[in-house]
Design an enzyme around this catalytic site. Structure first.
Site, mmCIF file in Angstrom:
data_model
loop_
_atom_site.group_PDB
_atom_site.id
_atom_site.type_symbol
_atom_site.label_atom_id
_atom_site.label_comp_id
_atom_site.label_asym_id
_atom_site.label_seq_id
_atom_site.Cartn_x
_atom_site.Cartn_y
_atom_site.Cartn_z
ATOM 1 N N SER A 130 0.836 -1.195 0.000
ATOM 2 C CA SER A 130 0.000 0.000 0.000
ATOM 3 C C SER A 130 0.878 1.256 0.000
ATOM 4 C CB SER A 130 -0.982 -0.034 1.182
ATOM 5 O OG SER A 130 -1.999 0.915 1.025
ATOM 6 N N HIS A 165 -4.022 -1.871 -4.412
ATOM 7 C CA HIS A 165 -5.449 -2.204 -4.206
ATOM 8 C C HIS A 165 -6.255 -2.031 -5.484
ATOM 9 C CE1 HIS A 165 -4.190 -2.035 -0.063
ATOM 10 N NE2 HIS A 165 -4.020 -0.732 -0.083
#
Length: 249
Positions: A130, A165
């Site tokens: 992330s 993501h």
């Protein structure tokens, strides 16, 4: 003169914080330069969240194949000389998720950005999930400011941009495609959850996945200037079973 090790970094779409099978983290440790690597976790992007730190230590202390530790900058105890020595002694620096913009700001205040450049040049494997994937590139796709947006900032160790993501957060795919196609972000790499991408000297050398249908993508503006190109890259399947390990289209 001693051989200069290749400079490598890995983008992770999962790991100890999101999965229980350990496949991506085992793959990552297999890329380290030593059989029992020193692995430093940097939870800066989460504000050094204690629960996140404990989850890392729980996952990695059970692996006899590594020596884990954590560097907290919000509760820093090392002076500049000791901080440099500590980071340069690591074989792997693993950066956690959270706020990409805040992470970069805190690193720069403490000089960690410069030390990570130095560690990278010396052969330390840099990686993260992330925000911990975003930070290595020249730019990224982030929700650091609330809504999804383009962040033209990063350490610049990986040319182009990164989007994590890609398949799991609403709006990620369409927003990143628009940014890369329209020039708000340079061409880059998008990761579905459950994937990993290894770069050597800035070039992709391996893409892996722990789940069928999850991919790493190359996303860039169409050469005609009228849209965006998205290419799903072949990924090696990670599995505990001996008959797995082939490339997924």
């Amino acid at each position: 003169m001693p051989d200069v090790p290749p400079r490598r970094l890995a983008l992770l779409g999962g790991g100890f914080s999101t999965e229980d099978d350990g496949l991506l983290d085992d793959w990552l440790l297999g890329q380290a330069r030593t059989p029992r690597p020193k692995v430093c976790f940097l939870p800066t992007a989460s504000g050094d969240a204690l629960a996140y730190t404990e989850r890392f230590l729980t996952a990695f202390r059970t692996r006899p194949s590594c020596a884990p530790s954590v560097l907290s900058l919000f509760r820093r105890t090392l002076d500049d000389e000791a901080l440099r020595a500590y980071l340069l002694a690591q074989d792997v620096v693993y950066v956690g998720g959270g706020n990409t913009a805040n992470l970069l700001a805190v690193w720069r205040v403490h000089g960690v950005d410069r030390l990570l450049h130095e560690a990278y040049d010396r052969g330390t494997l840099l990686c993260g999930i992330s925000a911990g994937a975003n930070c290595w590139a020249e730019a990224s796709h982030t929700d650091s400011f609330g809504p999804l947006t383009s962040l033209p900032d990063g350490l610049g160790l990986l040319p182009g941009s990164v989007c994590p993501h890609y398949d799991s957060e609403p709006g990620r795919r369409s927003s990143y495609r628009s940014a890369a196609g329209g020039g708000a972000l340079p061409a880059g790499w998008a990761l579905d959850d459950g994937t990993g991408a290894l770069f050597t000297e800035g070039s992709l050398t391996e893409a892996v996945t722990r789940a069928p249908g999850a991919h790493v993508y190359r996303v860039q503006a169409d050469e005609t200037g009228g849209g965006v190109q998205e290419q799903a890259l072949p990924c090696r399947r990670l599995s505990r079973t001996p008959d797995a390990g082939g490339l997924l289209p």
